[in-house]
Scaffold this active site. Structure first.
Site, PDB file in Angstrom:
ATOM      1  N   GLU A   1       0.888  -1.490  -0.406  1.00  0.00           N
ATOM      2  CA  GLU A   1      -0.068   0.108   0.043  1.00  0.00           C
ATOM      3  C   GLU A   1       0.617   0.984   0.119  1.00  0.00           C
ATOM      4  O   GLU A   1       2.182   1.289   0.720  1.00  0.00           O
ATOM      5  CB  GLU A   1      -0.792  -0.004   0.766  1.00  0.00           C
ATOM      6  CG  GLU A   1      -1.998  -1.446   1.253  1.00  0.00           C
ATOM      7  CD  GLU A   1      -2.760  -0.776   2.324  1.00  0.00           C
ATOM      8  OE1 GLU A   1      -2.858   0.485   2.339  1.00  0.00           O
ATOM      9  OE2 GLU A   1      -3.505  -2.384   2.233  1.00  0.00           O
TER      10      GLU A   1
ATOM     11  N   GLU B   1       2.335   0.206   4.170  1.00  0.00           N
ATOM     12  CA  GLU B   1       2.426  -1.097   4.885  1.00  0.00           C
ATOM     13  C   GLU B   1       2.440  -1.709   3.774  1.00  0.00           C
ATOM     14  O   GLU B   1       1.921  -1.993   2.503  1.00  0.00           O
ATOM     15  CB  GLU B   1       0.660  -1.164   5.839  1.00  0.00           C
ATOM     16  CG  GLU B   1      -0.366  -0.562   5.510  1.00  0.00           C
ATOM     17  CD  GLU B   1      -0.964  -1.082   6.105  1.00  0.00           C
ATOM     18  OE1 GLU B   1      -0.979  -1.869   7.454  1.00  0.00           O
ATOM     19  OE2 GLU B   1      -2.188  -1.032   5.380  1.00  0.00           O
TER      20      GLU B   1
ATOM     21  N   ASN C   1       0.372  -5.168   3.472  1.00  0.00           N
ATOM     22  CA  ASN C   1      -0.582  -6.289   3.819  1.00  0.00           C
ATOM     23  C   ASN C   1      -0.426  -8.045   4.113  1.00  0.00           C
ATOM     24  O   ASN C   1      -0.788  -8.488   2.550  1.00  0.00           O
ATOM     25  CB  ASN C   1      -2.560  -5.726   3.576  1.00  0.00           C
ATOM     26  CG  ASN C   1      -2.695  -5.021   4.225  1.00  0.00           C
ATOM     27  OD1 ASN C   1      -2.682  -5.045   6.049  1.00  0.00           O
ATOM     28  ND2 ASN C   1      -3.577  -4.113   3.713  1.00  0.00           N
TER      29      ASN C   1
ATOM     30  N   GLU D   1     -11.312  -6.936  -1.088  1.00  0.00           N
ATOM     31  CA  GLU D   1     -11.252  -5.865  -2.089  1.00  0.00           C
ATOM     32  C   GLU D   1     -10.127  -6.623  -3.320  1.00  0.00           C
ATOM     33  O   GLU D   1      -9.999  -6.300  -4.423  1.00  0.00           O
ATOM     34  CB  GLU D   1     -11.049  -4.631  -2.317  1.00  0.00           C
ATOM     35  CG  GLU D   1      -9.345  -3.796  -2.089  1.00  0.00           C
ATOM     36  CD  GLU D   1      -8.826  -4.052  -0.447  1.00  0.00           C
ATOM     37  OE1 GLU D   1      -8.001  -3.488   0.155  1.00  0.00           O
ATOM     38  OE2 GLU D   1     -10.132  -4.505   0.223  1.00  0.00           O
TER      39      GLU D   1
ATOM     40  N   ARG E   1     -19.468  -1.745  -0.349  1.00  0.00           N
ATOM     41  CA  ARG E   1     -19.172  -2.515   0.804  1.00  0.00           C
ATOM     42  C   ARG E   1     -20.213  -2.676   1.224  1.00  0.00           C
ATOM     43  O   ARG E   1     -20.287  -1.265   1.744  1.00  0.00           O
ATOM     44  CB  ARG E   1     -17.610  -2.456   2.156  1.00  0.00           C
ATOM     45  CG  ARG E   1     -16.298  -2.909   1.381  1.00  0.00           C
ATOM     46  CD  ARG E   1     -15.448  -2.672   2.064  1.00  0.00           C
ATOM     47  NE  ARG E   1     -13.748  -2.428   1.726  1.00  0.00           N
ATOM     48  CZ  ARG E   1     -13.186  -3.065   2.845  1.00  0.00           C
ATOM     49  NH1 ARG E   1     -12.682  -3.063   3.834  1.00  0.00           N
ATOM     50  NH2 ARG E   1     -11.724  -3.065   2.279  1.00  0.00           N
TER      51      ARG E   1
ATOM     52  N   ASP F   1     -68.778  17.012  10.067  1.00  0.00           N
ATOM     53  CA  ASP F   1     -69.524  17.365  10.850  1.00  0.00           C
ATOM     54  C   ASP F   1     -70.680  16.029  11.413  1.00  0.00           C
ATOM     55  O   ASP F   1     -70.682  16.341  12.103  1.00  0.00           O
ATOM     56  CB  ASP F   1     -70.709  18.094  11.288  1.00  0.00           C
ATOM     57  CG  ASP F   1     -70.602  18.887  12.483  1.00  0.00           C
ATOM     58  OD1 ASP F   1     -70.128  18.140  14.108  1.00  0.00           O
ATOM     59  OD2 ASP F   1     -71.363  20.076  13.105  1.00  0.00           O
TER      60      ASP F   1
ATOM     61  N   ASP G   1     -66.152  31.707  17.634  1.00  0.00           N
ATOM     62  CA  ASP G   1     -65.639  31.540  18.575  1.00  0.00           C
ATOM     63  C   ASP G   1     -66.288  30.839  19.641  1.00  0.00           C
ATOM     64  O   ASP G   1     -67.993  31.519  19.686  1.00  0.00           O
ATOM     65  CB  ASP G   1     -64.742  33.097  19.343  1.00  0.00           C
ATOM     66  CG  ASP G   1     -64.719  33.010  21.036  1.00  0.00           C
ATOM     67  OD1 ASP G   1     -63.470  32.784  20.812  1.00  0.00           O
ATOM     68  OD2 ASP G   1     -65.406  32.529  21.100  1.00  0.00           O
TER      69      ASP G   1
ATOM     70  N   LYS H   1     -74.842  29.542  13.221  1.00  0.00           N
ATOM     71  CA  LYS H   1     -74.122  28.227  13.860  1.00  0.00           C
ATOM     72  C   LYS H   1     -74.721  27.677  15.577  1.00  0.00           C
ATOM     73  O   LYS H   1     -74.566  28.479  16.484  1.00  0.00           O
ATOM     74  CB  LYS H   1     -73.143  28.335  14.367  1.00  0.00           C
ATOM     75  CG  LYS H   1     -72.225  26.887  14.649  1.00  0.00           C
ATOM     76  CD  LYS H   1     -70.185  27.291  14.517  1.00  0.00           C
ATOM     77  CE  LYS H   1     -69.404  25.819  15.338  1.00  0.00           C
ATOM     78  NZ  LYS H   1     -69.994  24.900  14.929  1.00  0.00           N
TER      79      LYS H   1
ATOM     80  N   HIS I   1     -76.564  26.733   9.638  1.00  0.00           N
ATOM     81  CA  HIS I   1     -75.923  25.887  10.646  1.00  0.00           C
ATOM     82  C   HIS I   1     -76.730  24.836  11.650  1.00  0.00           C
ATOM     83  O   HIS I   1     -76.973  25.900  12.567  1.00  0.00           O
ATOM     84  CB  HIS I   1     -74.853  25.677  10.874  1.00  0.00           C
ATOM     85  CG  HIS I   1     -74.122  24.390  11.350  1.00  0.00           C
ATOM     86  ND1 HIS I   1     -73.405  23.706  10.824  1.00  0.00           N
ATOM     87  CD2 HIS I   1     -73.687  24.345  12.920  1.00  0.00           C
ATOM     88  CE1 HIS I   1     -73.472  22.222  11.917  1.00  0.00           C
ATOM     89  NE2 HIS I   1     -73.413  22.900  13.256  1.00  0.00           N
TER      90      HIS I   1
ATOM     91  N   HIS J   1     -78.037  21.028  14.260  1.00  0.00           N
ATOM     92  CA  HIS J   1     -77.746  19.160  14.605  1.00  0.00           C
ATOM     93  C   HIS J   1     -79.650  18.972  14.764  1.00  0.00           C
ATOM     94  O   HIS J   1     -80.164  20.156  14.981  1.00  0.00           O
ATOM     95  CB  HIS J   1     -77.196  19.059  15.610  1.00  0.00           C
ATOM     96  CG  HIS J   1     -75.971  19.528  15.400  1.00  0.00           C
ATOM     97  ND1 HIS J   1     -74.870  18.505  15.166  1.00  0.00           N
ATOM     98  CD2 HIS J   1     -75.110  20.209  15.028  1.00  0.00           C
ATOM     99  CE1 HIS J   1     -73.000  19.330  15.245  1.00  0.00           C
ATOM    100  NE2 HIS J   1     -73.683  20.995  15.233  1.00  0.00           N
TER     101      HIS J   1
ATOM    102  N   THR K   1     -67.085  24.124  20.655  1.00  0.00           N
ATOM    103  CA  THR K   1     -65.491  23.289  20.671  1.00  0.00           C
ATOM    104  C   THR K   1     -64.899  24.657  20.663  1.00  0.00           C
ATOM    105  O   THR K   1     -65.042  25.579  20.103  1.00  0.00           O
ATOM    106  CB  THR K   1     -64.925  22.247  19.684  1.00  0.00           C
ATOM    107  OG1 THR K   1     -65.516  21.522  19.933  1.00  0.00           O
ATOM    108  CG2 THR K   1     -63.302  22.505  19.971  1.00  0.00           C
TER     109      THR K   1
END
Length: 1149
Positions: free
Chosen positions: A271, A284, A286, A292, A337, A533, A639, A702, A732, A734, A869
């Site tokens: 290397e 070095e 190896n 590889e 790898r 709703d 609100d 509402k 609106h 219910h 709510t």
């Protein structure tokens, strides 16, 4: 025998099989199920009772097994004992051939210091460094002072990046010396290090050599291994791109000369570091086969492993037709790898079971692997290499293209891999051009920007398995089960646009002109509440986008005359995230694509947006801007207390966003009853005047509780029509009492322009009046709605079947008909069923009639307020609190100072909702405020408000919130999710965690989503257009010792399984605690591994970045640093303990 494991062992076995040589494997206890032992003709357990790595370093036992079983030769592979001269000598002493260099050469080349001296003797230039191993940190410090920085520590007896550390600051030398020594000792059995001057910006070039025992040495050209991370090779290339042929000849000649000089035989690698001036330095040798080696085999055609074996048998290179002139380069090869490391978490090793494995193959692709298959267990004990992928082509760019294609074909689930990182590397222009050095990764931070893998199929299997093992993820309110009938969707023209509707008017002419044309319309217009709703009132808001989407094309084609479709806002936002695990913004996008022609309408709670509290004003403005961007048109702004300042904030936000402003009067009381004076006609006329003055386009009444009687509707609408002749009026209500249709007809006759209805099968009771009834009643009159009754019936049939899917949330379980007592208790329709389910959960199911009566009492106590709510929640909480504690109104008033009221009640009296009409009831408010003062520590010092609460809140920093979310969840966060988090912080966190874990559960049909699959059932899941999963549920396994059950599926014809923790069984088992996600002081293990050092104790003060724990896994050590300043509160670990990823280490406060 191969004295190794994994991929390299199998590589050698394959070479032997081709040569008709029997093979022997050794395996540790941890590798009992590993593939390499199954690939050998014989296999033997080694190192029983030893640590995992130590088992493969046990030389005496390896030799004993070899002798006992008649082994002729041992191949060491790479790593472990491959560069141990004592192992080579032990083999030879035992009469077993060692496939590699002689022990003396292994010793000399394995000792980096001696190898360096040999290179100098052979005339090869070396990097300045120590003459021998560094004996102490102090000696290393002295070297640095003499030669300067940077320097690099290297293990004297091994490679692969273990024990290798670059040091750039003098004060970091000691810590790095200790860490590198420890890593080298763990990896190679010897912690000796040597020190070198660190060469900046080099290319890492290595020359493959091979020699025989007769003195011949040749090279097989070079490899470029410059793409490295932490000194570990990631991608290798052969030959090195753009290497000057003259330089190549010099390097290969030096490599051959060095090996001849030391008497090298068998395969090895020399290397070099090549700087940008063309000067190269030996680093070095190896003395073994390299990971590889494959790319060299591909470009030279030489089988290196078979050549090793033949040379060990005594053959000459010439006998093997390996002479220098015969070795030619042919094309280019790249090796990647693939490891089980998570690149998004600094490449932390990942472990676990591979649930899915599908490889990339085809022309020019070679795969070398061992544990790469579905069901394989990736352990924390060994290297994280999973597969080596090798691509071969005629040139480097073509090899890159092949590699990219192969990587994109891989599908690996169950463990993280570095595939996203490899893809980024291969797509980088510098890499494609071949112009890389060892700084390539460090200098390209974009390589770490990943597109996360969706992994949708496997995540959905996990969800289905989770529901099968542990029950529904969404709590079911009743014992009823979802219907097994799939709702029939009526036919709709394919690829044909629906006719234009009122939205086309709005888009063309704008909000003001839209309102004007609504007012000029002759007939009565309808808003359909079925999409919001209606199911909020009847089915606890649980209807999913999946079922809304299916009917949407029919709605678009057959209800073009609708004024609007109410499909968003209110409780749907919260419930979508919290219980349905789907994104409300995506719902809006999905519906808008299917219904381009009908205006969408939503509820906006004024300054509360779609939440239950006050927000900084910039949150409300940003929310409205985003809502319009995603297709919202009309905003009904109200609100809960008719508190005008809160409403005006919402109106202004909608106006600036470009939406239609429909300001609402929240109706309560009874204007037709002269005895009820608080909410009389004058009150509503005055409020309407303020809304018109503030710029509303449309005026809404509402009636959230269904209190608007026909006579009252006529009186109120007439009064408003007379006062505001040019403003459209929208009503609106219910149908809780059963008088809803009559009230809406009365309102229409009095001059209302729009009324709210729900399709027949989703109407009545707490929902809206019947669409079909209103349509039929007005047919052939001046108020004809222009809607076909036949279309209504077809639409209703779909919803009748769909409603049965949501049986677990059905209000009709306890409410069988309308209730006229609504005129007494005044419970809003949208709250009625939720209040009922809350009563069940609080153990008050048998007292629900008492709760309803107490609702009226609580309302009076709170000042007789409009109930919608979030004010309706305040009244409901107070009512259930009183029933649960057996309190009367007088008891509440007398004992207010000492009672622990629900938080919503305290916040109401603090002024968080704004001021109620007529002011707060006294002396109750003062007493509750006194109670609040006593308990304010619990509420963390909250204060009272006498003005609009949002006016004093500082603007929200959206940028910081986005950064915090991305840090917490580890991924890019969309603008919409940031908005959701601004409104619902904890709910959004839970949603993001859920979808990250279980994927797009909104793609599942509703029955599957709610209760999971039955065994042997088959289902199809469309995860996106053109991509459909075919899933068959096969079986649920027994519980294992880890508290899990294996659930088996067949996905697209292939067997898949997932392991699911059985939560009930786990209650009786002990498991290490996990770190709390998102809690900064809760420090978790960043990777699976073993605790090798603990640097702090309970009570110690720490600073951010201070090392506190050292972990070791897969031969890599990681220092865990303190994430914050503080004091160590508790420790959950001890030295030597083995942990999984995210296991709790310690808590800092």
């Amino acid at each position: 025998m191969v004295a190794n494991r994994g991929e390299i062992a199998i590589r050698v076995f394959r070479a032997c099989t081709e040569m008709n040589i029997r093979t022997v494997a050794i395996y540790s206890e941890q590798d009992m199920m590993h593939m390499h032992r199954q690939k050998a003709d014989e296999s033997y357990l080694i190192g029983k009772g030893l640590p995992p790595v130590a088992a493969y370093l046990n030389i005496p036992e390896i030799i004993h097994i070899a002798k006992e079983n008649g082994v002729d030769a041992i191949h060491p592979g790479y790593g472990f004992l491959s560069e141990r001269s004592d192992f080579a000598a032990a083999c030879i002493d035992a009469g077993v051939n060692f496939i590699g260099p002689s022990p003396e050469v292994v010793r000399k080349m394995g000792d980096k210091v001696e190898a360096r001296q040999a290179a100098i003797s052979a005339g090869v230039e070396v990097v300045p460094g120590t003459d021998g191993p560094v004996k102490s940190a102090e000696e290393a410090v002295n070297f640095c002072k003499d030669h300067g920085l940077p320097v690099i520590f290297k293990a004297a007896y091994g490679g692969g990046g273990r024990g290798m550390r670059v040091v750039r600051k003098l004060d970091e030398v000691k810590e790095n010396f200790n860490r590198a020594t420890s890593e080298a000792l763990t990896a190679f059995g010897n912690g000796s290090l040597f020190l070198e001057k660190f060469i900046e910006r080099p290319r890492h070039i290595e020359v493959q050599i091979i020699g025989d025992s007769h003195g011949s040495v040749i090279h097989l050209f070079e490899r470029d291994c410059s793409v490295q991370r932490r000194h570990q090779k990631v991608v290798e290339i052969a030959p090195a791109p753009h290497l000057d042929p003259v330089l190549r000849d010099k390097m290969t000649r030096d490599a051959v000369n060095l090996c001849k000089h030391v008497g090298y035989e068998n395969a090895g690698t020399v290397e070099f570091l090549l700087d940008n001036t063309g000067r190269y330095y030996f680093i070095e040798v190896n003395a073994r086969l390299q990971v590889e080696h494959t790319v060299t085999e591909e470009v030279t055609g030489v089988d290196l492993v078979q050549s090793q074996i033949r040379i060990a048998e005594g053959h000459k290179l010439e006998d093997l037709k390996l002479t220098q002139e015969k070795v030619k380069l042919n094309g280019c090869a790249i090796q990647c790898r693939m490891t089980t490391e998570d690149p998004a978490k600094q490449f932390q090793p990942d472990t676990g079971r591979i649930e899915v494995f599908r490889s990339g193959e085809g022309m020019g692709i070679r795969l070398d692997s061992a544990s790469a298959f579905a069901g394989a267990i990736v352990s924390p004990y060994y290297d994280s290499l999973l597969v080596k992928i090798i691509a071969k082509a005629q040139d480097h760019p073509s090899a890159v293209a092949k590699m990219l294609r192969a990587l994109k074909e891989f599908r690996i689930r169950g463990v993280k891999t570095n595939i996203p990182f490899l893809l980024n590397v291969l797509e980088n222009e510098k890499f494609v051009s071949g112009s890389v050095d060892t700084y390539f990764i460090d200098e390209n931070p974009q390589l770490f920007q990943f597109q996360p893998s969706q992994n949708r199929a496997q995540k959905l299997l996990h969800y289905m398995g989770q529901v099968m093992v542990n029950g529904p993820s969404t709590p079911l309110a009743t014992n009823l089960q979802p219907s097994e009938t799939v709702p029939t969707v009526p036919e709709t023209p394919v690829a044909q646009k629906p006719q234009g509707g009122w939205r086309d008017v709005l888009i063309k002419d704008g909000p003001e002109a839209f309102a004007k044309k609504v007012r000029q319309n002759d007939g009565l217009l309808l808003m359909d509440t079925t999409y919001r709703d209606a199911h909020q009132s009847l089915l606890a808001t649980r209807v999913r986008t999946y079922d809304l989407k299916r009917i949407s094309p029919y709605t678009a084609h057959n209800f073009t005359n609708l004024y609007s479709l109410e499909n968003w806002g209110g409780a749907t936002f919260d419930v979508a995230l919290r219980f349905l695990h789907e994104c409300p913004w995506e719902r809006l996008d999905t519906l808008r694509k299917s219904i381009p022609n009908i205006p969408f309408q939503m509820l906006l709670r004024g300054a509360n947006a779609v939440g239950y509290t006050n927000y900084p004003d910039n949150v409300v403005y940003k929310f409205c801007e985003l809502a319009v961007k995603h297709g919202m048109d009309i905003f009904r702004i109200f609100d809960s207390l008719n508190y005008l300042p809160n409403i005006i904030v919402g109106m202004d936000a909608v106006g600036k966003a470009g939406g239609v402003i429909e300001a609402a009067i929240s109706y309560t009381g009874d204007v037709s009853d002269p005895s009820k004076t608080k909410y009389n006609l004058k009150y509503y006329e005055d409020l309407a005047s303020e809304l018109v003055k503030a710029g509303t386009h449309i005026l809404c009444i509402k009636d959230m509780a269904g209190l608007l009687k026909p006579k009252a509707a006529r009186l109120l609408v007439t009064a408003l029509r007379d006062k505001f002749p040019d403003i459209p009026i929208h009503v609106h209500t219910h149908d809780t009492s059963g008088a809803g249709v009559a009230a809406m007809l009365a309102a229409a006759e009095a001059g209302a322009d729009v009324v709210d209805v729900a399709v027949d099968s989703m109407s009545g009771m707490t929902s809206q009046p019947s669409m079909g009834a209103v349509v039929a009643a007005l047919e052939n009159t001046q108020l004809d709605t222009g809607i076909s009754l036949e279309n209504v019936s077809t639409y209703s049939a779909y919803w009748e079947q769909t409603r049965n899917l949501y049986a677990p949330f059905e209000c009709c379980v306890t409410m069988k008909s309308g209730n006229s007592d609504i005129y007494k208790n005044e419970i809003p329709g949208g709250q009625y069923t939720n209040l009922q389910f809350q009563a069940f959960s609080l153990g008050l199911a048998d007292q629900f009639e008492e709760v309803k009566k107490m609702y009226s009492v609580a309302n009076r106590l709170l000042g007789d307020i409009p109930k919608v709510t979030p004010s309706s929640k305040v009244v409901g909480d107070m009512a259930q609190f009183m029933v649960q504690n057996k309190l009367t109104a007088k008891m509440v008033e007398d004992r207010a100072e000492e009672l622990s009221f629900p938080k919503s009640v305290i916040e109401y009296f603090q002024g968080y909702l704004g001021a109620p009409p007529g002011g707060y009831p006294e002396p109750l408010r003062s007493k509750v405020k006194l109670c609040f003062c006593v308990f304010q520590n619990i509420l963390r010092g909250a204060k009272t408000f006498d003005e609009r609460p949002g006016a004093t809140l500082p603007p929200l920093d959206f940028g910081k919130l986005k950064t915090d979310l991305e840090e917490k969840h580890g991924k890019t966060i969309k603008e919409e999710d940031v908005m959701s988090a601004a409104l619902y912080p904890s709910v959004t966190d839970e949603y993001l965690e859920f979808t990250d874990k279980y994927g797009p559960v909104d793609c599942l049909d509703t029955r599957m989503f709610l209760v999971g699959p039955k065994v042997a059932t088959e289902t199809e899941v469309e995860i996106e257009r053109g991509k459909t999963l075919s899933i068959k549920t096969l079986a649920v396994g027994d519980i294992n010792k880890a508290g899990s059950r294996e659930v088996f599926f067949e996905l697209n014809g292939q067997l898949r399984s997932v392991h699911i923790k059985d939560t009930e069984a786990m209650k009786e088992m002990h498991f290490h605690p996990k770190a709390s996600k998102g809690v900064k002081g809760s420090v978790g293990a960043p990777m699976p591994g073993e605790i090798i050092d603990i640097k702090v104790s309970v009570g110690d003060k720490v600073v951010q970045g201070q090392p506190i724990v050292v972990l070791s896994a897969m031969k890599m050590e990681m220092v865990v640093n303190a994430p914050m300043d503080g004091t160590v509160k508790s420790m959950s670990i001890e030295k030597g303990m083995k942990l999984e990823g995210s296991d709790l280490l310690l808590d800092i406060e």
